[in-house]
Structures are given as C-alpha cells and as structure tokens.
Design an enzyme around this catalytic site. Structure first.
Site, PDB file in Angstrom:
ATOM      1  N   GLU A  41      25.628   1.953  24.226  1.00 11.90           N
ATOM      2  CA  GLU A  41      26.045   0.572  24.442  1.00 11.90           C
ATOM      3  C   GLU A  41      25.997  -0.212  23.139  1.00 11.90           C
ATOM      4  O   GLU A  41      26.868  -1.046  22.865  1.00 11.90           O
ATOM      5  CB  GLU A  41      25.156  -0.098  25.500  1.00 11.90           C
ATOM      6  CG  GLU A  41      25.490  -1.547  25.795  1.00 11.90           C
ATOM      7  CD  GLU A  41      26.917  -1.766  26.311  1.00 11.90           C
ATOM      8  OE1 GLU A  41      27.364  -2.923  26.319  1.00 11.90           O
ATOM      9  OE2 GLU A  41      27.588  -0.777  26.702  1.00 11.90           O
ATOM     10  N   GLU A 125      -5.209  -4.692   3.972  1.00 12.15           N
ATOM     11  CA  GLU A 125      -3.948  -4.027   4.321  1.00 12.15           C
ATOM     12  C   GLU A 125      -3.889  -2.652   3.672  1.00 12.15           C
ATOM     13  O   GLU A 125      -4.562  -2.417   2.662  1.00 12.15           O
ATOM     14  CB  GLU A 125      -2.745  -4.844   3.802  1.00 12.15           C
ATOM     15  CG  GLU A 125      -2.691  -6.288   4.218  1.00 12.15           C
ATOM     16  CD  GLU A 125      -1.670  -7.057   3.379  1.00 12.15           C
ATOM     17  OE1 GLU A 125      -2.071  -7.611   2.340  1.00 12.15           O
ATOM     18  OE2 GLU A 125      -0.489  -7.074   3.753  1.00 12.15           O
ATOM     19  N   LYS A 127      -2.261   0.059   1.194  1.00  7.93           N
ATOM     20  CA  LYS A 127      -1.443  -0.014  -0.020  1.00  7.93           C
ATOM     21  C   LYS A 127      -0.353   1.040   0.093  1.00  7.93           C
ATOM     22  O   LYS A 127      -0.597   2.225  -0.091  1.00  7.93           O
ATOM     23  CB  LYS A 127      -2.287   0.227  -1.267  1.00  7.93           C
ATOM     24  CG  LYS A 127      -1.505   0.035  -2.558  1.00  7.93           C
ATOM     25  CD  LYS A 127      -2.382   0.256  -3.771  1.00  7.93           C
ATOM     26  CE  LYS A 127      -1.586  -0.006  -5.041  1.00  7.93           C
ATOM     27  NZ  LYS A 127      -0.437   0.913  -5.187  1.00  7.93           N
ATOM     28  N   ASP A 129       2.774   3.424  -0.587  1.00  6.92           N
ATOM     29  CA  ASP A 129       3.254   4.155  -1.756  1.00  6.92           C
ATOM     30  C   ASP A 129       4.778   4.072  -1.779  1.00  6.92           C
ATOM     31  O   ASP A 129       5.486   4.994  -1.387  1.00  6.92           O
ATOM     32  CB  ASP A 129       2.790   5.616  -1.697  1.00  6.92           C
ATOM     33  CG  ASP A 129       2.970   6.310  -3.041  1.00  6.92           C
ATOM     34  OD1 ASP A 129       2.840   7.539  -3.086  1.00  6.92           O
ATOM     35  OD2 ASP A 129       3.247   5.613  -4.032  1.00  6.92           O
ATOM     36  N   ARG A 148      11.067  -5.131  -8.490  1.00  4.74           N
ATOM     37  CA  ARG A 148      10.045  -5.828  -9.270  1.00  4.74           C
ATOM     38  C   ARG A 148      10.384  -5.818 -10.752  1.00  4.74           C
ATOM     39  O   ARG A 148      10.192  -6.802 -11.446  1.00  4.74           O
ATOM     40  CB  ARG A 148       8.675  -5.165  -9.046  1.00  4.74           C
ATOM     41  CG  ARG A 148       7.560  -5.826  -9.834  1.00  4.74           C
ATOM     42  CD  ARG A 148       6.217  -5.114  -9.608  1.00  4.74           C
ATOM     43  NE  ARG A 148       5.159  -5.803 -10.317  1.00  4.74           N
ATOM     44  CZ  ARG A 148       4.860  -5.610 -11.602  1.00  4.74           C
ATOM     45  NH1 ARG A 148       5.559  -4.719 -12.293  1.00  4.74           N
ATOM     46  NH2 ARG A 148       3.886  -6.277 -12.183  1.00  4.74           N
ATOM     47  N   GLU A 192       7.278  -4.072   0.604  1.00  3.74           N
ATOM     48  CA  GLU A 192       7.366  -2.704   0.076  1.00  3.74           C
ATOM     49  C   GLU A 192       8.443  -1.921   0.806  1.00  3.74           C
ATOM     50  O   GLU A 192       8.461  -1.861   2.036  1.00  3.74           O
ATOM     51  CB  GLU A 192       6.018  -1.999   0.254  1.00  3.74           C
ATOM     52  CG  GLU A 192       5.852  -0.774  -0.604  1.00  3.74           C
ATOM     53  CD  GLU A 192       5.255  -1.115  -1.962  1.00  3.74           C
ATOM     54  OE1 GLU A 192       4.994  -0.187  -2.738  1.00  3.74           O
ATOM     55  OE2 GLU A 192       5.047  -2.314  -2.231  1.00  3.74           O
ATOM     56  N   TYR A 248       7.943  -3.046   4.835  1.00  2.00           N
ATOM     57  CA  TYR A 248       6.847  -3.874   5.331  1.00  2.00           C
ATOM     58  C   TYR A 248       6.756  -5.119   4.460  1.00  2.00           C
ATOM     59  O   TYR A 248       6.803  -5.034   3.223  1.00  2.00           O
ATOM     60  CB  TYR A 248       5.507  -3.129   5.279  1.00  2.00           C
ATOM     61  CG  TYR A 248       5.207  -2.311   6.509  1.00  2.00           C
ATOM     62  CD1 TYR A 248       5.158  -2.898   7.770  1.00  2.00           C
ATOM     63  CD2 TYR A 248       4.957  -0.944   6.404  1.00  2.00           C
ATOM     64  CE1 TYR A 248       4.877  -2.130   8.894  1.00  2.00           C
ATOM     65  CE2 TYR A 248       4.675  -0.177   7.532  1.00  2.00           C
ATOM     66  CZ  TYR A 248       4.637  -0.779   8.771  1.00  2.00           C
ATOM     67  OH  TYR A 248       4.360  -0.029   9.892  1.00  2.00           O
ATOM     68  N   LYS A 343      -7.968   2.022  -4.574  1.00  2.06           N
ATOM     69  CA  LYS A 343      -7.353   3.331  -4.367  1.00  2.06           C
ATOM     70  C   LYS A 343      -8.364   4.342  -3.841  1.00  2.06           C
ATOM     71  O   LYS A 343      -9.576   4.153  -3.932  1.00  2.06           O
ATOM     72  CB  LYS A 343      -6.709   3.826  -5.655  1.00  2.06           C
ATOM     73  CG  LYS A 343      -5.498   3.006  -6.080  1.00  2.06           C
ATOM     74  CD  LYS A 343      -4.585   3.803  -6.963  1.00  2.06           C
ATOM     75  CE  LYS A 343      -3.287   3.063  -7.223  1.00  2.06           C
ATOM     76  NZ  LYS A 343      -2.345   3.858  -8.028  1.00  2.06           N
ATOM     77  N   CYS A 446       7.805  21.794 -33.890  1.00  4.77           N
ATOM     78  CA  CYS A 446       8.360  21.396 -32.590  1.00  4.77           C
ATOM     79  C   CYS A 446       9.096  22.569 -31.955  1.00  4.77           C
ATOM     80  O   CYS A 446       9.963  23.171 -32.603  1.00  4.77           O
ATOM     81  CB  CYS A 446       9.314  20.217 -32.777  1.00  4.77           C
ATOM     82  SG  CYS A 446      10.212  19.752 -31.279  1.00  4.77           S
ATOM     83  N   CYS A 449      13.189  21.420 -31.846  1.00  6.95           N
ATOM     84  CA  CYS A 449      14.052  21.276 -33.026  1.00  6.95           C
ATOM     85  C   CYS A 449      13.519  21.980 -34.266  1.00  6.95           C
ATOM     86  O   CYS A 449      14.213  22.059 -35.289  1.00  6.95           O
ATOM     87  CB  CYS A 449      14.290  19.802 -33.329  1.00  6.95           C
ATOM     88  SG  CYS A 449      12.834  18.926 -33.952  1.00  6.95           S
ATOM     89  N   CYS A 464       6.179  15.629 -32.762  1.00  4.84           N
ATOM     90  CA  CYS A 464       7.311  16.143 -33.536  1.00  4.84           C
ATOM     91  C   CYS A 464       7.765  15.049 -34.494  1.00  4.84           C
ATOM     92  O   CYS A 464       7.889  13.885 -34.114  1.00  4.84           O
ATOM     93  CB  CYS A 464       8.445  16.535 -32.591  1.00  4.84           C
ATOM     94  SG  CYS A 464      10.040  16.774 -33.415  1.00  4.84           S
ATOM     95  N   CYS A 470      15.677  15.296 -33.139  1.00  6.11           N
ATOM     96  CA  CYS A 470      15.148  16.170 -32.098  1.00  6.11           C
ATOM     97  C   CYS A 470      15.873  15.977 -30.769  1.00  6.11           C
ATOM     98  O   CYS A 470      15.974  14.854 -30.266  1.00  6.11           O
ATOM     99  CB  CYS A 470      13.652  15.908 -31.910  1.00  6.11           C
ATOM    100  SG  CYS A 470      12.889  16.967 -30.673  1.00  6.11           S
TER     101      CYS A 470
END
Length: 716
Positions: A41, A125, A127, A129, A148, A192, A248, A343, A446, A449, A464, A470
């Site tokens: 519908e 709240e 956090k 990811d 951001r 987020e 969110y 964290k 290196c 190179c 290097c 390089c």
C-alpha cells in the site's frame, strides 16, 4: 464543466495529502519501528505521487518523499561553513568504569560543589561509531546536510542524506506544543550517521555477489563505519541509496527563534525530547544519570550489552544535563568542559606473525607492518597490524613466527600489543612453536623509490628522502602542492589526484602543467566544463610567491611561517638551492634565518642535495611557474604597521575568512597566535567568539571587530 485550473488545484491537494501520509508512514517505519501500512500500500501511494509529480513538476514539494532518491550526480562536494562549530569532545583516557567517576569529580570541582551538595545530573548516551552530521532546517524543511569536516568547514552531502529514511524532510510540531516543542525558523540538528550491523552484512553479501558476477569496481567493506563513510561521500545519490544508513540525533547547532535565547530548554534531556517530538530518532539507551554512581552503572551496563547491540559503539558519552551549568563550565581548547567521551578497552585476540614488511606512507614515513594469520578482532578480520617504528618493534621484540596479541587501538587501527611468551613445547593452539626470525631493523633505503632512508636525531621514525620523487608519496605531494595555502590549484581534490596518479597520467608535479583537455575529459566524472575550469586553475597557479612555492614543495619541517621567513631572508630561490648541490645554502647560512634551528636547516639542505628534487624544481620553473624575484613574498612591500605585535583571531568575521585575515595581519608584520595571553597585543573578534574573547576581556586586552582592523591596517 471543470476547468484545467480546477484539475491542477485538485492535483495540488492530492499531492499535499499524499506527501503528508507518506512522510507519516515513513516516520512510523524508520523511526518508531511500528509500521501502520503494508509495504504494497505504501508503494501504491508512492507511485501515485510520482505520477502526479511527473504530470505537474511545479507541484513537487521540498519535503516530497520522492526527493529522497533520484537527484543527479554531483561533480564535487561544496564546502559548508558551520554557523556554530562542530567541536570535538575530550576523550577520557581511563577506559575503566573509574573514568566516569573521574569526570564527575572534575565537574564538581569546576562547579565549586562540596561533598554535601547533591549529585550532578548528566545525560548518558552511547558513543556511536559513525560520522557526525549537521542537518539544517529552515521553517521546518531540510535544506542542507553537512559533514563535520575540520569542525568549522564541512562538505555539503544533502543529496545523500535525503536517502536516509530516518531523517525527516519536514519537521512536525506536536499538537498543543509548548514553546520548547515548537520548530524554530532555523534549526541545525547534530547527530550521527551510521550503518546497522545487519545492514552492513547484507551490503557485503550483495557486494560479494556482484564481484562473483564479474562486476568491475565492486568491493566488500571492512566495517560498518567505513561503509557509512563511503556512502555519505558518494557523488551519485543512487549509489548512496543502495547502502542503507541510519541516524541518531543528539544535539543542536544554530537555533533561531525563542529557543535561541536559551531559557526554553532548561536541560539537555528536554532538548533530546524536543528532537524526538520533531520526528528524529533518539537513542532509547540514553538516560539521565545522577552523579558518579549512576554514570559508572551506565558504563558497565552499556559495556555488557555492547556485543548484542544492532550497531557498533566505541564508548559512552556523558553530558552535564543542566544547560545553565553547561554555560557556566564553558570550553577549553575548543572542547566543552561539560562533556566527555568515555571509550571502552579495545578488543584483543591472538594470532601469528607471518612476515614483517615495510610500508611507505604518504609523508615518507617507513612503518614496519606485521603480516598476520587472519584473526577476527573488534568486528573485522585483521591480516595486518602496525608495529609503529623500529624502536617499538624492538621494544616488543616482535619477530616472524611469534604468537602475538593484536588489538584494534581505538577500535580502528590494528596494532601488535605484545608477544606471547613461549612456555613449553607448543603454542596456544597446540602446534609446535615455529622458528623465530631476526629482530626488525629499519631499511637504509626506501623500498619504493630506492632513495636514502634517514632517521633524524631525536626522532623515532625513519623516513624516505625521495619526497617529490617517491611513488608512495606522490599523491600527498600533489595535494600538498595544490592546496590553498601553497600554489593553490582550485578543483584539484583527493579523488581527482587519485585518478591522475593511478592512471599514470601524473607521475611528478611538472606533469600537472602538461595536462591537456583530452586527458582530463576522459577521467571518470570529469565533464568538459570541469576540465576547462581545472586547466584554467592550473594556469593561474603559475603566478605565485616564493613563500607559497617553497611551502608547496613539502620540505620536511618547512611550514608556512618558515617558508615566509626563508623567502624574506634569501629573496631568491637560487640563493637557497644554488646552481648545483655544492652551491646550495649551507646549514650555517640557513641557521641565520629567523626561527630556523639545526633540524630544520638540515632538512632544507638535504632536500636540495637530492638530484631528483632539484630536477622537479627546475622542471616546474621551466613550466612557467614564476614569482616576484627578490621580493620573497608578494606582500613584503606592505607597510609593517603591526611589526612586533601578537594578534589572536576568534569567531567568524563578516567578510574575511580566517586565512585572509591571517594573511593581512602577517603582511603587516604581526604574529598570529592561537591563544590569548598577557603578551597579546589585541584580539580580532567576530560572531560566535568564545573563550578567547572572554580571556581577552578578563586581561583587559584591546578587542577589534573586522571594520576596526581594516581601518587600522589602512592607516598611513
């Protein structure tokens, strides 16, 4: 007999009603998870709206659900300056529950509370990811979505954000709404964007099926966050729509109307409820926590539920609930004192080191990387882990054949934490211990190179010296050279540089000035007009200053300020690099330049000793890059009205960008500082000036606006 006008009015009424119904049912489905209508519908109503809009394009409304998909692909993202900066939140280094108690103790101390005062209320709240996003609504209609970015300037990704069903295109005001519930004329909602775990797995299943079918350019994604980031930054919204994203809401930026004054919302919790009332998804895990004990309980409760959540989190966020207390606490170094990101400890697993290889980074850093037997850590399969540098690899004594502990530091970058001691005759998996390899030693050259690899005194990293030559540093060298503060090639961004380098069209910087219209127009998503604009920008970049050119070369330790000092001191490039390596400015001559120390002097000298670097510079000059010889920077003739002064910029000025204002001040002889102190001569303040302005007033330092600054610079 009904007129054509009557028919249009009837269609307009039906379009309005269909839009209202479809947006209501989308909210029930995506946000409330309580659909009121069968899918068939909903599809019928949607198709009816599509038909009406096709017949009467003038009736398409800005909040029409058909606008979620089908916008034309973009050629590039537009920059968006945030009206209110999107500041970062300080991270609590103590990953145990005690970190929550430490935050509460800090807040109580800042508020001057004693042990006898009641607990401080917080909003706690998860956090998420994902990616921070700012959604701008004008008169209740979504007009812009921006990433951001660096906190002050982000990218306009509105075309992709419209594809997220959880994000309302028009905000709804509840019946009988209070002032706090009324939608303000201008509202920026911060939140987020993320990808659910089940959506991520389904997406990767589809990607694997396409790869099996031989579809070119398809790949699987490492984790939900990477998949979400890739979807948000798609130039084609049709591709973004195939990658299911969620959202969110957790805060606001710019707000106009009654709410802008502050007294309408008394708490962060009231703000969250207003966001929910307007149609935004707000996490059901969020709660009000009274003091340290409840913050600790929330941290432990969330940690226990972490693996069962339908989305990835990497910690908890705590915010002081009362907004008056938030204002009292203020900010420190662009971070709110009243909030913290707490964290969790990274997840760890055991695996075996199969080999140690050297990876050359975009800036020339040589990083030892452990090649691992595949292991599932923190939600992804890990096969590589950084050993950081020679000292770290030797300190941990990581060798081929070792069983090691692997951790995803910050749940992002896999690293080897340490080696499992060899006890007994067998490894933890029951097999005999394999032979151990030799201790890691950084290479002398290196691996990409062949240039000499050096480790500067006092440095932990080996680098290097190939620089512009390089291949591993090529993309970074081009982007650095083309940036606004260097020679400035407008329109030459990451994606385009990647195409040019990967197609071997551009191997060195001079190749940029040999590009033709045919080569550019043949690139993916490069229209004829865009190609012509880029060629014009490349041509314009030939007229620069010696300081910008020196900065653009990417000489290690040579930033903008040092490049300007070199240009002013020597006046000519030949005086620095010489006709031959033997005639280049000596370390002793370079040490005579203001603020140039032994490390910087040696770096400059080494750069111009490298034949391939000198060749690139000579080719760039042969391509027509010029600057006023003998003048150093083009602005050196500007009267030094502010010589010896230290100036601080804060807030957003009406017409001058931060870079433009800084250029004017430096051209007049001033030093532009990032912090206010007793040594500050004066402060230039614009709108949304923060703690720097408060500090200036506290110290009695003179404050100028933009007009007053320009007037001072115009003095004879």
């Amino acid at each position: 007999m009904p007129s054509a006008l009557d028919g249009i009015e009837k269609s307009a009424t039906e379009v309005e009603e269909l839009t209202r119904q479809l947006n209501h049912h989308a909210h029930c489905y995506y946000v409330l998870d309580a659909p009121e209508l069968p899918d068939a519908e909903y599809d019928r109503l949607f198709q009816r709206l599509q038909a009406l809009e096709a017949a009467h394009p003038e009736l398409i409304r800005p909040d029409s659900p058909t606008r979620r998909v089908g916008a034309p692909a973009l050629e590039a993202f537009e920059a968006v300056r945030h009206a209110v900066p999107m500041l970062s939140i300080r991270t609590e280094t103590d990953t145990e529950a005690s970190g929550a108690a430490a935050f509460d103790a800090r807040i109580r101390r800042e508020l001057g509370l004693s042990e006898l005062d009641p607990p401080v209320p917080y909003v706690a709240e998860p956090k998420f990811d994902g990616l921070a996003m700012s959604l701008r609504y004008e008169h209740g209609v979504l007009v812009q979505a921006a990433t951001r970015g660096d906190g002050e300037v982000g990218e306009d990704v509105t075309h992709n954000i419209r594809t997220i069903g959880q994000i309302p295109l028009r905000l709804r005001t509840p019946e009988g709404a209070s002032a706090a519930q009324s939608v303000p004329p201008v509202l920026e909602v911060r939140g987020e964007v993320y990808m659910r775990r089940d959506d991520f797995e389904a997406l990767n299943d589809r990607q694997r099926a396409r790869m099996a079918a031989g579809t070119k350019g398809e790949k699987t994604f490492v984790n939900p966050r990477n998949a979400a980031a890739g979807a948000v930054r798609q130039l084609d919204p049709a591709i973004a729509a195939e990658r299911p994203l969620s959202f969110y809401a957790y805060g606001v930026g710019e707000v106009s109307g009654p709410q802008a004054g502050g007294p309408v919302w008394a708490t962060q919790w009231e703000l969250l409820q207003a966001l929910r009332d307007w149609g935004f998804p707000v996490s059901d895990l969020a709660c009000v926590a009274m003091g340290a004990p409840e913050l600790v309980a929330f941290h432990q409760r969330l940690a226990a539920a972490r693996d069962t959540l339908p989305f990835d989190i990497d910690g908890a966020v705590y915010k002081v609930n009362r907004l008056d207390q938030q204002r009292s606490l203020g900010f420190v170094t662009r971070e709110p004192r009243w909030a913290v990101a707490h964290k969790y400890p990274a997840q760890e697993q055991l695996t075996t080191v199969l080999a140690i290889e050297v990876q050359v980074g975009r800036t020339g850093k040589l990083t030892p990387v452990a090649k691992l037997a595949p292991v599932f850590v923190g939600g992804v399969t890990v096969t590589n882990a950084t050993l950081h540098n020679e000292d770290e690899a030797r300190r941990k004594d990581v060798r081929v054949g070792d069983t090691v502990v692997v951790r995803r530091a910050g749940d992002v970058i896999p690293e080897v934490v340490g080696v499992v001691p060899r006890v007994g005759d067998t490894a933890p998996d029951g097999t005999p211990w394999p032979p151990r390899g030799e201790p890691y030693t950084a290479p002398s050259h290196c691996p990409v190179c062949g240039s000499v690899a050096l480790r500067e005194e006092g440095e932990v990293d080996t680098r290097c010296t190939g620089g512009l030559f390089c291949g591993a540093q090529r993309k970074q060298a081009i982007l650095h050279f083309a940036q606004r503060r260097a020679v400035e090639i407008d329109g030459l961004g990451d994606k385009l540089v990647e195409q040019l380098v990967d197609a071997h069209t551009v191997r060195t910087l001079p190749d940029l000035y040999r590009l033709g219209l045919v080569a550019l127009a043949g690139l993916d998503r490069m229209a004829d007009k865009s190609a012509r604009n880029l060629l014009a920008a490349i041509e314009q970049s030939k007229h620069t200053t010696l300081a910008r050119f020196l900065f653009g070369l990417g000489i290690r330790h040579v930033g903008e300020a040092t490049a300007k000092d070199l240009a002013k001191h020597f006046g000519r490039l030949d005086a620095i690099m010489g006709a031959t390596p033997e005639e280049a400015a000596s370390v002793e001559q370079l040490l005579a330049v203001r603020d140039v120390g032994p490390v910087v002097a040696q770096s400059i000298h080494t750069f111009f000793q490298q034949p391939h670097n000198r060749e690139v510079v000579e080719q760039l000059r042969a391509c027509g890059i010029t600057w006023p010889e003998g003048e150093g920077t083009a602005d050196q003739s500007t009267p030094q009205l502010l010589a010896g002064m230290t100036v601080v910029l804060t807030g957003t000025l009406p017409t001058l960008s931060r870079d433009a204002a800084k250029d004017l001040l430096e051209a007049a002889g001033a030093k532009v500082s990032g912090s206010v102190s007793k040594k500050t001569s004066f402060v230039v303040a614009g709108s949304e000036a923060g703690s720097k302005l408060d500090k200036a007033r506290e110290l009695g330092i003179e404050v100028l606006d933009e007009a007053q600054l320009l007037a001072r610079l115009a003095q004879p």
